[in-house]
Motif scaffolding. Structure first.
Motif, PDB file in Angstrom:
ATOM      1  N   GLY A 178      19.173  79.027 -30.409  1.00 44.46           N
ATOM      2  CA  GLY A 178      17.882  78.234 -30.421  1.00 44.46           C
ATOM      3  C   GLY A 178      16.946  78.873 -29.430  1.00 44.46           C
ATOM      4  O   GLY A 178      16.041  78.053 -29.206  1.00 44.46           O
ATOM      5  N   LYS A 179      17.190  79.810 -28.888  1.00 44.29           N
ATOM      6  CA  LYS A 179      16.220  80.613 -27.942  1.00 44.29           C
ATOM      7  C   LYS A 179      15.104  81.207 -28.953  1.00 44.29           C
ATOM      8  O   LYS A 179      15.188  81.312 -29.916  1.00 44.29           O
ATOM      9  CB  LYS A 179      16.898  81.647 -27.184  1.00 44.29           C
ATOM     10  CG  LYS A 179      17.922  81.267 -26.069  1.00 44.29           C
ATOM     11  CD  LYS A 179      18.289  82.351 -25.596  1.00 44.29           C
ATOM     12  CE  LYS A 179      19.314  81.800 -24.415  1.00 44.29           C
ATOM     13  NZ  LYS A 179      19.997  82.860 -23.558  1.00 44.29           N
ATOM     14  N   PHE A 232      -4.305  90.077 -32.887  1.00 45.46           N
ATOM     15  CA  PHE A 232      -3.281  89.030 -32.965  1.00 45.46           C
ATOM     16  C   PHE A 232      -2.453  88.819 -31.882  1.00 45.46           C
ATOM     17  O   PHE A 232      -2.141  89.899 -30.886  1.00 45.46           O
ATOM     18  CB  PHE A 232      -2.443  89.469 -34.452  1.00 45.46           C
ATOM     19  CG  PHE A 232      -3.176  89.485 -35.497  1.00 45.46           C
ATOM     20  CD1 PHE A 232      -3.864  88.621 -35.946  1.00 45.46           C
ATOM     21  CD2 PHE A 232      -3.195  90.580 -36.303  1.00 45.46           C
ATOM     22  CE1 PHE A 232      -4.647  88.514 -37.164  1.00 45.46           C
ATOM     23  CE2 PHE A 232      -3.921  90.982 -37.292  1.00 45.46           C
ATOM     24  CZ  PHE A 232      -4.416  89.819 -37.910  1.00 45.46           C
ATOM     25  N   LYS A 233      -1.828  87.607 -31.643  1.00 50.06           N
ATOM     26  CA  LYS A 233      -1.342  87.542 -30.304  1.00 50.06           C
ATOM     27  C   LYS A 233       0.263  87.606 -30.564  1.00 50.06           C
ATOM     28  O   LYS A 233       1.073  87.148 -29.465  1.00 50.06           O
ATOM     29  CB  LYS A 233      -1.869  86.035 -29.641  1.00 50.06           C
ATOM     30  CG  LYS A 233      -1.814  85.000 -30.858  1.00 50.06           C
ATOM     31  CD  LYS A 233      -2.558  83.609 -29.891  1.00 50.06           C
ATOM     32  CE  LYS A 233      -2.554  82.648 -31.019  1.00 50.06           C
ATOM     33  NZ  LYS A 233      -3.726  82.226 -31.815  1.00 50.06           N
ATOM     34  N   GLY A 234       0.647  87.581 -31.665  1.00 45.65           N
ATOM     35  CA  GLY A 234       2.046  87.562 -32.111  1.00 45.65           C
ATOM     36  C   GLY A 234       2.656  86.182 -32.291  1.00 45.65           C
ATOM     37  O   GLY A 234       1.920  85.016 -32.339  1.00 45.65           O
ATOM     38  N   HIS A 235       3.840  85.830 -32.390  1.00 45.96           N
ATOM     39  CA  HIS A 235       4.328  84.762 -32.695  1.00 45.96           C
ATOM     40  C   HIS A 235       5.712  84.556 -32.126  1.00 45.96           C
ATOM     41  O   HIS A 235       6.479  85.658 -31.856  1.00 45.96           O
ATOM     42  CB  HIS A 235       4.428  84.254 -34.267  1.00 45.96           C
ATOM     43  CG  HIS A 235       5.115  85.084 -35.071  1.00 45.96           C
ATOM     44  ND1 HIS A 235       4.616  86.465 -35.319  1.00 45.96           N
ATOM     45  CD2 HIS A 235       6.388  84.990 -35.681  1.00 45.96           C
ATOM     46  CE1 HIS A 235       5.633  86.967 -36.155  1.00 45.96           C
ATOM     47  NE2 HIS A 235       6.515  86.044 -36.451  1.00 45.96           N
ATOM     48  N   TYR A 236       6.457  83.630 -32.172  1.00 47.75           N
ATOM     49  CA  TYR A 236       7.813  83.448 -31.771  1.00 47.75           C
ATOM     50  C   TYR A 236       8.593  83.149 -32.914  1.00 47.75           C
ATOM     51  O   TYR A 236       8.167  82.244 -33.882  1.00 47.75           O
ATOM     52  CB  TYR A 236       7.983  82.239 -30.716  1.00 47.75           C
ATOM     53  CG  TYR A 236       7.413  82.660 -29.260  1.00 47.75           C
ATOM     54  CD1 TYR A 236       8.221  83.349 -28.430  1.00 47.75           C
ATOM     55  CD2 TYR A 236       5.914  82.378 -29.032  1.00 47.75           C
ATOM     56  CE1 TYR A 236       7.510  83.700 -27.175  1.00 47.75           C
ATOM     57  CE2 TYR A 236       5.329  82.638 -27.936  1.00 47.75           C
ATOM     58  CZ  TYR A 236       6.331  83.165 -27.203  1.00 47.75           C
ATOM     59  OH  TYR A 236       5.474  83.710 -25.694  1.00 47.75           O
ATOM     60  N   ILE A 237      10.036  83.477 -32.951  1.00 48.99           N
ATOM     61  CA  ILE A 237      10.890  83.196 -33.781  1.00 48.99           C
ATOM     62  C   ILE A 237      12.393  82.692 -32.967  1.00 48.99           C
ATOM     63  O   ILE A 237      12.648  83.066 -31.900  1.00 48.99           O
ATOM     64  CB  ILE A 237      11.507  84.401 -34.909  1.00 48.99           C
ATOM     65  CG1 ILE A 237      11.830  85.267 -34.103  1.00 48.99           C
ATOM     66  CG2 ILE A 237      10.502  84.717 -35.495  1.00 48.99           C
ATOM     67  CD1 ILE A 237      12.865  86.211 -34.950  1.00 48.99           C
ATOM     68  N   LYS A 238      12.876  81.718 -33.725  1.00 51.92           N
ATOM     69  CA  LYS A 238      14.241  81.189 -33.061  1.00 51.92           C
ATOM     70  C   LYS A 238      15.397  82.025 -33.515  1.00 51.92           C
ATOM     71  O   LYS A 238      15.507  82.707 -34.676  1.00 51.92           O
ATOM     72  CB  LYS A 238      14.718  79.700 -33.451  1.00 51.92           C
ATOM     73  CG  LYS A 238      13.741  78.835 -33.139  1.00 51.92           C
ATOM     74  CD  LYS A 238      14.166  77.210 -33.290  1.00 51.92           C
ATOM     75  CE  LYS A 238      13.381  76.466 -32.892  1.00 51.92           C
ATOM     76  NZ  LYS A 238      13.964  74.761 -33.321  1.00 51.92           N
ATOM     77  N   VAL A 239      16.401  82.487 -32.495  1.00 47.74           N
ATOM     78  CA  VAL A 239      17.235  83.311 -32.455  1.00 47.74           C
ATOM     79  C   VAL A 239      18.439  82.582 -32.451  1.00 47.74           C
ATOM     80  O   VAL A 239      18.631  81.347 -32.055  1.00 47.74           O
ATOM     81  CB  VAL A 239      17.269  84.617 -31.848  1.00 47.74           C
ATOM     82  CG1 VAL A 239      16.180  85.505 -32.304  1.00 47.74           C
ATOM     83  CG2 VAL A 239      17.003  84.176 -30.306  1.00 47.74           C
TER      84      VAL A 239
END
Length: 130
Positions: A59-60, A49-56
């Motif tokens: 909005g970053k 897996f390549k991972g993923h992004y979440i908003k913190v």
């Protein structure tokens, strides 16, 4: 002088047929086991897996790195007296990785493994029949 007694064995044909059937079933079980083990290897290899992004806050985006937990949770199980093999990940979120969510794209690892191994399994079973 000792008397000789005749011994008569009946059911030899039935026994022979049963032995042939059991040998065949042993071969089927071996094919099931070998294909199950190979599918587990493929699934673990595909669980890259390549991972993923979440908003913190603000909005970053923050990258969530893969932990390897899903890969290490993949197990195989042989059941129904050796006639069924099941390979599956045990993490609660494995389906999110496989199918994706509105926040992350799919990273399929189960279906590609299954599709690849299915062809090999069917070929192996055809060899037993012929």
């Amino acid at each position: 002088m000792a008397k000789h007694r005749a011994v008569m064995i009946t059911g030899v044909n039935t026994l022979s047929d049963k032995l042939k059937e059991n040998v065949t079933m042993d071969l089927v079980k071996k094919v099931v086991e070998e294909n199950t083990i190979e599918m587990k290897r493929k699934m673990k290899r595909n669980a890259n897996f390549k991972g993923h992004y979440i908003k913190v806050k603000g909005g970053k985006l923050k990258k969530i790195e893969p932990t390897g937990e899903t890969r290490s949770s993949i197990e195989e199980k042989i059941s129904r007296n050796g006639l069924t093999g099941v390979v599956s990940p045990k993490t609660e979120y494995a389906a999110y990785l496989e199918y994706g969510t509105r926040f992350m794209s799919a990273q399929p690892f189960v279906k590609p493994s299954y599709d690849s191994q299915k062809r090999i399994f069917l070929d192996d079973m055809k060899k037993l029949v012929n």
